[in-house]
Design an enzyme around this catalytic site. Structure first.
Site, PDB file in Angstrom:
ATOM      1  N   GLY A  11       0.838  -1.212   0.000  1.00 25.04           N
ATOM      2  CA  GLY A  11       0.000   0.000   0.000  1.00 25.04           C
ATOM      3  C   GLY A  11       0.866   1.252   0.000  1.00 25.04           C
ATOM      4  N   VAL A  24      18.316   8.282  -2.552  1.00 29.89           N
ATOM      5  CA  VAL A  24      19.109   8.702  -3.714  1.00 29.89           C
ATOM      6  C   VAL A  24      20.179   9.724  -3.304  1.00 29.89           C
ATOM      7  CG1 VAL A  24      19.009   9.918  -5.938  1.00 29.89           C
ATOM      8  CG2 VAL A  24      17.258   8.212  -5.355  1.00 29.89           C
ATOM      9  N   ARG A  72       1.284  -4.993  -5.887  1.00 29.91           N
ATOM     10  CA  ARG A  72       1.426  -6.266  -5.187  1.00 29.91           C
ATOM     11  C   ARG A  72       1.824  -7.287  -6.243  1.00 29.91           C
ATOM     12  NH1 ARG A  72      -2.392  -3.522  -1.976  1.00 29.91           N
ATOM     13  NH2 ARG A  72      -1.540  -3.409   0.111  1.00 29.91           N
ATOM     14  N   SER A  73       2.614  -8.251  -5.882  1.00 27.95           N
ATOM     15  CA  SER A  73       3.099  -9.219  -6.865  1.00 27.95           C
ATOM     16  C   SER A  73       2.944 -10.641  -6.350  1.00 27.95           C
ATOM     17  CB  SER A  73       4.574  -8.933  -7.184  1.00 27.95           C
ATOM     18  OG  SER A  73       5.146 -10.021  -7.874  1.00 27.95           O
ATOM     19  N   ASP A 103       4.466  -4.575   6.208  1.00 26.78           N
ATOM     20  CA  ASP A 103       4.789  -5.891   6.728  1.00 26.78           C
ATOM     21  C   ASP A 103       5.126  -6.930   5.632  1.00 26.78           C
ATOM     22  OD1 ASP A 103       4.201  -7.949   9.013  1.00 26.78           O
ATOM     23  OD2 ASP A 103       2.892  -8.529   7.360  1.00 26.78           O
ATOM     24  N   THR A 126       3.930   2.611   5.721  1.00 21.84           N
ATOM     25  CA  THR A 126       2.525   2.212   5.748  1.00 21.84           C
ATOM     26  C   THR A 126       1.754   3.165   6.656  1.00 21.84           C
ATOM     27  OG1 THR A 126       0.969   0.567   6.608  1.00 21.84           O
ATOM     28  CG2 THR A 126       3.197   0.435   7.455  1.00 21.84           C
ATOM     29  N   ILE A 127       0.538   3.519   6.244  1.00 20.76           N
ATOM     30  CA  ILE A 127      -0.226   4.459   7.073  1.00 20.76           C
ATOM     31  C   ILE A 127      -0.740   3.804   8.354  1.00 20.76           C
ATOM     32  CG2 ILE A 127      -0.956   5.866   5.100  1.00 20.76           C
ATOM     33  CD1 ILE A 127      -3.761   4.590   5.405  1.00 20.76           C
ATOM     34  N   ASP A 128      -0.695   2.472   8.410  1.00 21.20           N
ATOM     35  CA  ASP A 128      -1.339   1.750   9.520  1.00 21.20           C
ATOM     36  C   ASP A 128      -0.592   1.794  10.852  1.00 21.20           C
ATOM     37  OD1 ASP A 128      -3.504   0.990   7.982  1.00 21.20           O
ATOM     38  OD2 ASP A 128      -2.458  -0.759   7.196  1.00 21.20           O
ATOM     39  N   ASP A 130       1.405  -0.363  11.986  1.00 19.71           N
ATOM     40  CA  ASP A 130       1.126  -1.689  12.544  1.00 19.71           C
ATOM     41  C   ASP A 130       2.364  -2.584  12.625  1.00 19.71           C
ATOM     42  OD1 ASP A 130       1.477  -1.964   9.851  1.00 19.71           O
ATOM     43  OD2 ASP A 130      -0.283  -3.212   9.507  1.00 19.71           O
ATOM     44  N   ARG A 155     -17.507  18.030  12.435  1.00 20.62           N
ATOM     45  CA  ARG A 155     -18.051  18.534  13.701  1.00 20.62           C
ATOM     46  C   ARG A 155     -18.875  19.809  13.475  1.00 20.62           C
ATOM     47  NH1 ARG A 155     -17.607  17.035  18.713  1.00 20.62           N
ATOM     48  NH2 ARG A 155     -15.728  15.811  18.778  1.00 20.62           N
ATOM     49  N   MET A 170      -9.372   3.867   8.078  1.00 23.92           N
ATOM     50  CA  MET A 170      -8.681   2.609   7.775  1.00 23.92           C
ATOM     51  C   MET A 170      -8.163   1.964   9.042  1.00 23.92           C
ATOM     52  SD  MET A 170      -6.864   3.246   4.143  1.00 23.92           S
ATOM     53  CE  MET A 170      -7.867   3.226   2.648  1.00 23.92           C
ATOM     54  N   ARG A 172      -7.871  -2.323   9.496  1.00 28.75           N
ATOM     55  CA  ARG A 172      -8.544  -3.615   9.554  1.00 28.75           C
ATOM     56  C   ARG A 172      -8.146  -4.378  10.806  1.00 28.75           C
ATOM     57  NH1 ARG A 172      -7.528  -5.454   3.852  1.00 28.75           N
ATOM     58  NH2 ARG A 172      -8.282  -3.431   3.223  1.00 28.75           N
TER      59      ARG A 172
HETATM   60  P1  ADP Z   1       2.431  -4.358   2.557  1.00 31.18           P
HETATM   61  O1  ADP Z   1       3.871  -4.354   2.239  1.00 31.18           O
HETATM   62  O2  ADP Z   1       1.828  -2.991   2.505  1.00 31.18           O
HETATM   63  O3  ADP Z   1       2.120  -5.124   3.836  1.00 31.18           O
HETATM   64  P2  ADP Z   1       1.534  -6.686   1.022  1.00 31.18           P
HETATM   65  O4  ADP Z   1       1.322  -7.522   2.229  1.00 31.18           O
HETATM   66  O5  ADP Z   1       0.510  -6.749  -0.053  1.00 31.18           O
HETATM   67  O6  ADP Z   1       1.669  -5.136   1.371  1.00 31.18           O
HETATM   68  O7  ADP Z   1       2.956  -7.089   0.424  1.00 31.18           O
HETATM   69  C1  ADP Z   1       3.454  -6.493  -0.749  1.00 31.18           C
HETATM   70  C2  ADP Z   1       4.141  -7.530  -1.610  1.00 31.18           C
HETATM   71  O8  ADP Z   1       5.234  -8.115  -0.876  1.00 31.18           O
HETATM   72  C3  ADP Z   1       3.287  -8.712  -2.006  1.00 31.18           C
HETATM   73  O9  ADP Z   1       2.510  -8.468  -3.169  1.00 31.18           O
HETATM   74  C4  ADP Z   1       4.318  -9.784  -2.258  1.00 31.18           C
HETATM   75  O10 ADP Z   1       4.863  -9.667  -3.570  1.00 31.18           O
HETATM   76  C5  ADP Z   1       5.407  -9.466  -1.258  1.00 31.18           C
HETATM   77  N1  ADP Z   1       5.269 -10.350  -0.080  1.00 31.18           N
HETATM   78  C6  ADP Z   1       4.351 -10.277   0.901  1.00 31.18           C
HETATM   79  N2  ADP Z   1       4.517 -11.261   1.811  1.00 31.18           N
HETATM   80  C7  ADP Z   1       5.552 -11.999   1.374  1.00 31.18           C
HETATM   81  C8  ADP Z   1       6.226 -13.176   1.861  1.00 31.18           C
HETATM   82  N3  ADP Z   1       5.867 -13.771   3.003  1.00 31.18           N
HETATM   83  N4  ADP Z   1       7.257 -13.652   1.131  1.00 31.18           N
HETATM   84  C9  ADP Z   1       7.638 -13.049  -0.010  1.00 31.18           C
HETATM   85  N5  ADP Z   1       7.060 -11.958  -0.517  1.00 31.18           N
HETATM   86  C10 ADP Z   1       6.042 -11.423   0.161  1.00 31.18           C
END
Ligand code: ADP
Length: 320
Positions: A11, A24, A72-73, A103, A126-128, A130, A155, A170, A172
């Site tokens: 995010g 950089v 996300r991948s 995370d 991350t804005i959370d 967390d 208000r 936000m 969760r």
């Molecule tokens: P955030 O980084 O905001 O928590 P995500 O949890 O969607 O967002 O993670 C971002 C990307 O990091 C995922 O799309 C994935 O490619 C990679 N990723 C997440 N968890 C794992 C993991 N346990 N091992 C390897 N890659 C991860």
């Protein structure tokens, strides 16, 4: 190390650009070249890397979002996907990688380090807010201030119409945004996923206000605490007050980062580059008690997110 890469993943969060800029500039200052991978791990796998110069990161410190884009991948969560990412780095002679994200992104950075020895450094974006190992994550302060400014506006109109507004923000799994914005905005009630929601209790607070002539108010709801329509229904039945709802949604993600987030992003990014210069990897940077810290990613991610229960109780006391 003469060449490193940086990416933003997961995010987006305000202040990510300030972190990219600082990576950089700090690297270039130390005669290290920096490549930016677009769209997080997804772009890295596809080899979408371009050199970032001092000039190319001019005029971005004040911008929300991320100039490198984020994604996300699913492919990166496989061994083969990560292998492709490593090849994209090694073919360009890139020795270190700064990953700015939440995370999940930091877990990915840890995998690259553990499986392939890539010198990765995680920067919490991350804005959370967390991540338990750090007091603050980049983007949290801006998101809270955005929510706060919405509360201020709400208000005005709620008190003109004698209405109670339930503001969903936000969070969760983590009620930090609701707690901080709620306290700072003088919310009558704050509902977070970390604490059970007791509608009788909440209704009693609103009814007590009603008894002394208070017919408007703010209920801050973190999205993971309870469904918005349920909260409205349960409170309406128990109080007879007039309710409105507002979902802040993506508004919280954008916006120009606050001073806090810009300074935090800059400090953390400088430490990240320092670690790579010292040939370290598999570490995250963060802040504890105002000091920049770094520790192994594996250790950091085992620390559960900490909810500030004391602050929650204080907010409750002050709202009465
Ligand atoms: P955030 O980084 O905001 O928590 P995500 O949890 O969607 O967002 O993670 C971002 C990307 O990091 C995922 O799309 C994935 O490619 C990679 N990723 C997440 N968890 C794992 C993991 N346990 N091992 C390897 N890659 C991860």
């Amino acid at each position: 190390m003469k060449r490193i890469a940086v990416l933003t993943s997961g995010g987006d969060a305000p202040g990510m650009n300030a972190a990219i800029r600082a990576v950089v500039r700090a690297a270039n200052y130390n005669h290290i070249e920096v490549y930016g991978a677009e769209r997080g791990y997804a772009g890295l796998i596809e080899g979408e890397l371009q050199m970032l110069s001092r000039r190319s990161v001019s005029d971005i410190i004040q911008r929300g979002g991320t100039i490198l884009k984020t994604a996300r991948s699913a492919e990166f969560t496989t061994y083969e996907g990560r292998k492709k990412a490593v090849e994209a780095l090694s073919v360009r002679g890139i020795g270190g990688l700064v990953v700015i994200g939440g995370d999940g992104s930091l877990r990915g950075a840890n995998e690259l380090y553990n499986e392939f020895g890539v010198k990765t450094i995680g920067v919490p974006g991350t804005i959370d807010n967390d991540l338990g190992y750090t007091d603050r994550t980049i983007g949290f302060d801006t998101a809270v201030n955005t929510a706060l400014s919405a509360i201020n506006n709400l208000r005005d109109t709620m008190s003109s119409h004698d209405r109670v507004v339930i503001v969903q923000v936000m969070g969760r799994h983590c009620g930090s945004i609701a707690l901080h914005a709620g306290l700072a905005g003088g919310a009558e009630v704050i509902l977070v996923p970390e604490k059970p929601v007791d509608y009788d209790d909440v209704a009693a607070i609103l009814n007590r206000g009603k008894a002394v002539g208070k017919t408007s108010g703010i209920v801050m709801l973190a999205e993971g605490a309870a469904p918005l329509d349920e909260v409205m229904r349960e409170l309406k039945d128990r109080t007879g007050l007039s309710f409105r709802t507002t979902v802040l949604g993506y508004i919280q993600r954008g916006g120009s980062p606050t001073m806090e987030d810009r300074v935090l992003a800059s400090r953390l990014a400088v430490r990240a580059v320092d670690l790579l210069r010292a040939d370290k990897g598999g570490r995250v940077v963060g802040v504890k008690g105002g000091e920049v810290i770094d520790l192994p990613i594996s250790e950091a991610l085992q620390i559960p997110p900490r909810f500030d229960s004391d602050l929650f109780e204080q907010a409750k006391m002050l709202s009465l």
